[in-house]
Design a protein around this motif. Structure first.
Motif, mmCIF file in Angstrom:
data_model
loop_
_atom_site.group_PDB
_atom_site.id
_atom_site.type_symbol
_atom_site.label_atom_id
_atom_site.label_comp_id
_atom_site.label_asym_id
_atom_site.label_seq_id
_atom_site.Cartn_x
_atom_site.Cartn_y
_atom_site.Cartn_z
ATOM 1 N N THR A 1 7.742 2.695 -8.786
ATOM 2 C CA THR A 1 8.554 2.493 -7.849
ATOM 3 C C THR A 1 9.705 1.782 -8.126
ATOM 4 O O THR A 1 9.758 0.548 -8.217
ATOM 5 C CB THR A 1 7.967 2.277 -6.410
ATOM 6 N N GLU B 1 5.042 -2.900 -10.299
ATOM 7 C CA GLU B 1 4.148 -2.528 -11.521
ATOM 8 C C GLU B 1 2.778 -2.505 -10.913
ATOM 9 O O GLU B 1 2.512 -3.034 -9.952
ATOM 10 C CB GLU B 1 4.059 -3.874 -12.566
ATOM 11 N N GLU B 2 1.899 -1.986 -11.789
ATOM 12 C CA GLU B 2 0.587 -1.922 -11.240
ATOM 13 C C GLU B 2 -0.175 -3.230 -11.300
ATOM 14 O O GLU B 2 -0.165 -3.876 -12.441
ATOM 15 C CB GLU B 2 -0.174 -0.785 -12.077
ATOM 16 N N ARG C 1 4.181 -8.250 -7.678
ATOM 17 C CA ARG C 1 4.125 -7.179 -8.022
ATOM 18 C C ARG C 1 5.310 -6.519 -8.790
ATOM 19 O O ARG C 1 5.293 -5.156 -9.055
ATOM 20 C CB ARG C 1 3.504 -6.236 -6.694
ATOM 21 N N GLU D 1 0.513 -1.282 0.107
ATOM 22 C CA GLU D 1 -0.196 -0.086 -0.030
ATOM 23 C C GLU D 1 0.939 1.418 -0.031
ATOM 24 O O GLU D 1 0.372 2.195 -0.294
ATOM 25 C CB GLU D 1 -0.920 0.152 1.182
ATOM 26 N N ASP D 2 2.025 1.056 0.437
ATOM 27 C CA ASP D 2 3.300 2.397 0.562
ATOM 28 C C ASP D 2 3.778 2.597 -0.691
ATOM 29 O O ASP D 2 4.437 3.608 -1.068
ATOM 30 C CB ASP D 2 3.975 2.276 1.574
ATOM 31 N N LEU D 3 3.789 1.451 -1.715
ATOM 32 C CA LEU D 3 4.788 1.623 -2.950
ATOM 33 C C LEU D 3 3.727 1.640 -4.062
ATOM 34 O O LEU D 3 2.556 0.739 -4.537
ATOM 35 C CB LEU D 3 5.149 0.113 -3.124
ATOM 36 N N SER D 4 3.956 2.949 -4.949
ATOM 37 C CA SER D 4 3.085 3.465 -5.831
ATOM 38 C C SER D 4 3.665 2.494 -7.236
ATOM 39 O O SER D 4 4.759 1.974 -7.278
ATOM 40 C CB SER D 4 3.075 4.584 -6.171
ATOM 41 N N ALA D 5 2.786 2.322 -8.231
ATOM 42 C CA ALA D 5 3.328 1.772 -9.243
ATOM 43 C C ALA D 5 4.573 2.441 -10.111
ATOM 44 O O ALA D 5 4.326 3.705 -10.199
ATOM 45 C CB ALA D 5 2.089 1.799 -10.458
#
Length: 1162
Positions: A514, A624-625, A608, A508-512
């Protein structure tokens, strides 16, 4: 004291301690300047000093001066200082000029005058020596000049102030009983004066102005000139040689040789050593004096400080405890200031050699080194440990030890090869020093520095450092596995461990997008693993276990690098192959199954995480998203699994010699047998009422595993070579797996034919081994006897009678060790080895659907499926049989002519509905033509008809085999065959569809091109019909045929060269019209490509062959470049213009060649 020898020097010109120092001669030698260098760098430095402008009068003309006293100038001349008196010092307080201090140093070390020379004229001379009388006279001359000479009063006052602060030096300089010690005190006092003056100049100097762009920065105010630096260096050597070396006891800073007698009573030795050492330590505070002193005399200075600060009290008489504490502080301070590798080298020299064994008789040995006392060895060990535990201490220790063997060139290569030295350094680094309280603290401090050694970029020292780092890591892993894994292996593998499937990622803290692992981190990690594991080549359980935890990520990176262009492909492949080779076979097979997804033994990449292409040819790992579309996610997963399977098979192709590929293939076959047994059990349980179904997730997982097994076996069968099995045991396991699958699940349903072929192939493989393909030993028969129970069960339970008979005969042959071999065994062996293609004794492995009869004959083939053209093909087979039998002049029946019977069988097989059988027959017919078989050459027209009909087949393997046969037949008989081909190429056959006719004509064009290449220069005979056929094809309504005809035309023109002749005009007109007017881009592209081929084939001949049309071609190409909308066509035109430009440059500017011509005159 008699002066009987020169002061010894080391290779760098530094003063070495001699066993019996001759103090006056040492001082004289220190006075002698080194020989004048002749290198360009010296000449450049010598020209930097400007010439003094002669004095001028008021009108600007040179002013006359009195006649100079040349001998006196020669005696007292000194290089002009870079900074003069108080004015140049930028407002410094009045004091002696630098040249006065340097002149006083040289006066104190002046050589005595020789015969015929006046005082001051004497040069140094190679054999000159300063006797005690010379030292006394030089000191008296200096004192006289200080008292009476004008301009020396400032220096006298400064020296008196310095001596007032150093009473020991003042007392030594005033004493006349020992001229050596007096000279040393005088030199040290003058050097301290020079230090004071340099410090004053630096403090009073204004801020230096910035130099202009491209100009050298101005020197600081305390910079010495070249001549002054040499004089100071000689003074330092003399001060160390006269004031320090004689007072060191044997084994402390000494070089090889017998011990020297003490020059002074013991009561005064400690005080004198303290006075000299303190003065030298004070000189190190200034860069201009500390640089040469620490560079050349660091070892002797450290020896004096160690003796005074830590040595026995007997060597420090007259030195107070406070003074000893000051010496200890000075020792620490100097060791912290100097270049750490140099400090390590000098401490190792001070520590001395270990206890030496006696030399062998007749062996030449170097002079024995005096062993250092025990207290000094312990002290040097402690100091070296402190150097090691400092920041970057590991690199300093390694450099200090390895740089002595040569830091570059052949020296570095020799040091890298000297593995004993690298291993010794590794053992030193792996051993925890005594002053370190905790082993874990030592590992925590040293291990990051050891890993940094793997990243040295200097190519000359990288091999040394990497070998030391690798050996140290392996040594630590053996001695303390837990600490090595915690502080070495896990930090090294951290980038790969960070993105594992089991890693705790805060999603939840890592956006696509990163980036978890940067390109530099990943590349460095892979290279470190390669250096430590593969190059180190230590297959300990700790290393294999730590590498196994990240093998899934390494394999994923290998798959990614295979799909992209990356330099990480080769390192990853070497790492994987090394692990598979060094691990136990069962572990390797389990890991391979994990790579394929058959088990969970390999920790894979996080769902991910994905690899991305790096900017420098590497890769990065980013988040990745999440894919929301289920179909897209399923597609991505299936594609990834397929890619992994293909890369796994590619990896296994490098493991065939070790037998790993064969073992894994057998493991997959056993898994396939298990899948068949599970399907059989599932079908039986489904038939029983009340059978419970599996849970949906478990059911899907089982189905996925079955599909992976089938995909893996299919890919292995397609990709592995025939050398996958390396011994009889592997062949036995393969056959046993196949027989067991046949016993568990007999061939039924749609896949029955494939199962029968696999079973027949496996049994034929055993038959071939029994038939002599492999030289079997008694141990091999013991392995093959494991197949007897399976063969017996197969002969009783398999539904196919012929397979039952072959299994029974194989069992008999194995039990009798090949003494009894029925005919079925020989027929099966021949089918596997491919010895009887086209004969009547074919095995089931060679013809699908056929099976060997009881007496080696052949049953009628049973085709599992038929195409719509099958009746027609069977009618053609029958007609071909009759025609082939009626065609030859020999009326003998087929049974009397085995060769003709074999040829007739091949002609029949050429119309077999199975494409592999057709292609094999066509290839065999082509081979007969190549061998000029008489029966085949008699039927050349019939063979041509067979090839032409098979050329229309839709399977590429079949029609390419037919094209090869037609081309070979046409090159052998061009007069007969080529007109037939040209006629078919010009117009299609009646009743043929347009699409089929176009494809057939394009295939014929390929045949004509191969014939053209085979004919070579003989193609000129058929130039006209070939050109006409291709020009006619260029006007065909179908665009694909037009493009194909133009391509063939280009190849033909390239072959003809000078022989184009008058057809150049026709070809050029056709190309111009098509390139400008054809509506299809691919056709225009082909027309321009013809021009490229034409120019490329003619090269320099183009100006002669194309002289009438060269301008038209040039205009055509320029028109295409300007007006053509298709980019590929423009590219072809640009390539043609470049070819034309190259040709014209070679013609207009031919290369100049220097040649010698010999002309014989009449």
């Amino acid at each position: 004291m008699a002066a009987s020898g020169r002061l010894p020097r080391d290779g760098g010109g530094r003063c070495r301690s001699a066993p019996s120092p001759d103090l006056p001669k040492m001082a004289a030698e220190s006075r002698a300047p080194p020989p004048r260098p002749t290198s360009p760098s010296w000449r450049q430095r010598a020209t930097l000093r400007p010439f003094a402008r002669p004095p001028q009068n008021g009108s600007g003309e040179p002013r006359s001066s009195p006649s100079p006293d040349l001998p006196k100038m020669a005696a007292e001349s000194l290089p002009p200082p870079l900074h003069g008196g108080p004015k140049m010092a930028g407002g410094a307080e009045p004091g002696p000029e630098l040249e006065r201090v340097v002149e006083a140093l040289e006066l104190l070390l002046r050589q005595p005058a020789g015969p015929g020379e006046r005082d001051g004229e004497a040069g140094p001379g190679p054999e000159g020596a300063l006797r005690p009388e010379t030292l006394r006279s030089n000191a008296a001359a200096l004192e006289g000049r200080l008292r009476r000479a004008p301009g020396w009063a400032a220096l006298r006052g400064l020296r008196d102030a310095v001596l007032a602060r150093a009473p020991a030096l003042a007392a030594g300089a005033a004493g006349e009983a020992e001229p050596g010690w007096a000279a040393a005190c005088g030199l040290l006092a003058l050097l301290l004066c020079l230090k004071e003056r340099l410090a004053a100049l630096a403090a009073a100097a204004p801020a230096a102005r910035r130099a202009g762009p491209g100009a050298a920065p101005p020197p600081s105010a305390d910079t010495l000139s070249v001549g002054q630096g040499r004089a100071v260096g000689r003074a330092l050597r003399a001060a160390v040689g006269l004031g320090l070396v004689p007072y060191l006891p044997p084994g402390v800073g000494q070089r090889p040789g017998p011990p020297a007698p003490p020059p002074a009573p013991p009561a005064s030795r400690g005080a004198r050593l303290h006075a000299a050492t303190t003065a030298l330590a004070e000189l190190t505070e200034h860069p201009a004096l500390g640089g040469p002193l620490l560079t050349r005399h660091l070892g002797l200075l450290l020896a004096g400080l160690c003796l005074l600060g830590h040595g026995p009290a007997a060597h420090s008489e007259g030195v107070s405890e406070a003074e000893r504490a000051q010496c200890r502080e000075a020792l620490r301070h100097i060791l912290d200031r100097v270049y750490q590798p140099l400090a390590v080298q000098e401490l190792l020299v001070l520590q001395g050699r270990p206890k030496q064994s006696p030399p062998s008789p007749g062996e030449e040995t170097k002079p024995a080194l005096m062993r250092a006392p025990a207290w000094l060895r312990r002290l040097c060990g402690q100091l070296l440990s402190e150097r090691l535990m400092r920041p970057n201490g590991v690199q300093a220790v390694v450099r200090g030890i390895m740089e002595g063997t040569g830091a570059g060139g052949t020296g570095a290569e020799a040091a890298a090869v000297d593995w004993r030295k690298c291993d010794t350094v590794a053992k030193i680094l792996a051993s925890c020093p005594q002053q370190c309280l905790s082993l874990e603290d030592y590992y925590r401090l040293v291990c990051p520095q050891i890993l940094d050694l793997l990243h040295i970029q200097d190519k000359l020292t990288a091999r040394q450092f990497q070998r030391v780092a690798t050996t140290t890591l392996l040594t630590m892993a053996k001695e303390h596995p837990q600490l090595a894994e915690k502080h070495l292996l896990q930090p090294m593998l951290a980038p790969l461990l960070r993105c594992l499937e089991t890693a705790e990622l805060a999603v939840e803290d890592l956006s696509a997008g990163t980036v978890l692992v940067t390109e530099a981190e990943l590349s460095s990690c892979v290279e470190d693993v390669l250096k430590v594991y593969v190059v180190g080549n230590d297959s300990s359980s700790l290393l294999l276990g730590s590498l196994q935890s990240v093998l899934g990520v390494v394999f994923s990176l290998y798959s990614f690098a295979k799909q992209n262009v990356s330099y990480l492909r080769s390192p990853c492949q070497e790492i994987l192959l090394w692990f598979l080779e060094k691990s136990e076979r069962e572990v390797s097979l389990t890991i391979l199954e994990g790579f394929a997804g058959l088990n969970s033994s390999v920790r894979t990449l996080h769902p991910r995480c994905r690899f991305c292409v790096g900017s420098e040819g590497g890769a990065t790992i980013a988040v990745e998203e999440a894919i929301s579309d289920e179909d897209e996610a399923l597609y991505q997963k299936v594609s990834s699994e397929q890619c992994h399977v293909e890369n796994l098979v590619e990896l296994l192709s490098h493991c065939q010699k070790s037998g790993l590929a064969g073992d894994f293939f057998i493991r997959c076959l056993k898994a396939l047998t298990q899948v068949a047994a599970e399907d059989e059990a599932a079908s039986n349980s489904a038939a029983v009422p009340g059978g419970s179904l599996l849970e949906p997730e478990q059911y899907h997982a089982e189905q996925r595993r079955k599909l992976l097994v089938l995909q893996l076996v299919a890919t292995l069968c397609e990709s592995v070579s025939d050398t996958v099995f390396t011994d009889v045991a592997q062949v036995e396991e393969f056959v046993a797996a196949t027989l067991q699958r046949a016993c568990v699940s007999p061939a039924r349903g749609p896949g029955a034919a494939a199962e029968v072929q696999t079973l027949t192939m496996a049994m034929g493989l055993v038959a071939a081994m029994l038939g002599g393909a492999v030289q079997l030993q008694s141990s091999d028969f013991a392995v093959l006897k494991r197949l007897v129970p399976l063969l017996e069960e197969l002969s009783r339970t398999y539904p196919e009678p012929l397979t039952q008979e072959l299994a029974a005969d194989l069992r008999i042959a194995i039990c009798t060790h090949g003494a009894f071999s029925p005919g079925t065994v020989g027929a099966a062996a021949d089918g596997v080895l491919g010895k009887k293609l086209g004969t009547g004794a074919q095995s089931p492995a060679s013809i699908p659907g056929g099976a060997p009869g009881p007496r080696g004959g052949r049953t009628a083939p049973r085709h599992g499926r038929s195409s719509p053209s099958a009746p027609k093909e069977r009618r053609e087979e029958q007609s071909m049989c009759h025609e082939a039998g009626d065609m030859g002049p020999a009326p003998a029946p087929c049974a009397d002519s085995p060769a003709l019977a074999g040829l007739q069988e091949l002609l029949v097989s050429a119309y077999d509905p199975q494409p592999p059988i057709r292609a094999a027959a066509l290839r065999r017919l082509t081979s007969l033509i190549t061998q000029r078989d008489p029966e085949a050459l008699r039927l050349q027209e019939k063979l041509l008809q067979v090839f032409l009909e098979n050329m229309q087949h839709e399977d590429a393997f079949v029609y390419l085999s037919a094209i090869q046969g037609i081309a070979l037949l046409s090159s052998e008989y061009p007069e007969r065959i080529l007109p037939i081909l040209l006629a078919r190429y010009r117009g299609p056959a009646q009743g043929m569809e347009d699409t089929t006719a176009t494809i057939t004509r394009m295939k014929l064009g390929e045949v004509l091109m191969r014939v053209t290449q085979a004919l070579g220069d003989m193609v000129f005979k058929y130039r006209e019909p070939l050109v006409q056929a291709f020009l006619r094809g260029a006007r065909d309504p179908d665009s694909a045929l037009r493009a194909s005809s133009l391509s063939n035309l280009g190849e033909l023109c390239q072959r003809l060269g000078f022989q184009l002749g008058s057809i150049v005009q026709e070809v050029t007109s056709c190309l111009t019209a098509i390139a400008k007017t054809d509506p299809k881009a691919e056709v225009r592209r082909a027309a321009v490509h013809v021009v490229v081929l034409l120019l490329r084939g003619l090269s320099e001949k183009a100006t002669e062959v194309l002289q009438d049309v060269l301008r038209d071609l040039y205009r055509l190409l320029k028109h295409v470049v300007v007006a053509e909308p298709d980019g590929a066509t423009v590219l072809h035109a640009q390539l043609a213009l470049e070819e034309l430009d190259t040709v014209m440059r070679r013609v207009l500017f031919p290369p100049q060649a220097l040649e010698k011509k010999i002309v014989v005159l009449p």
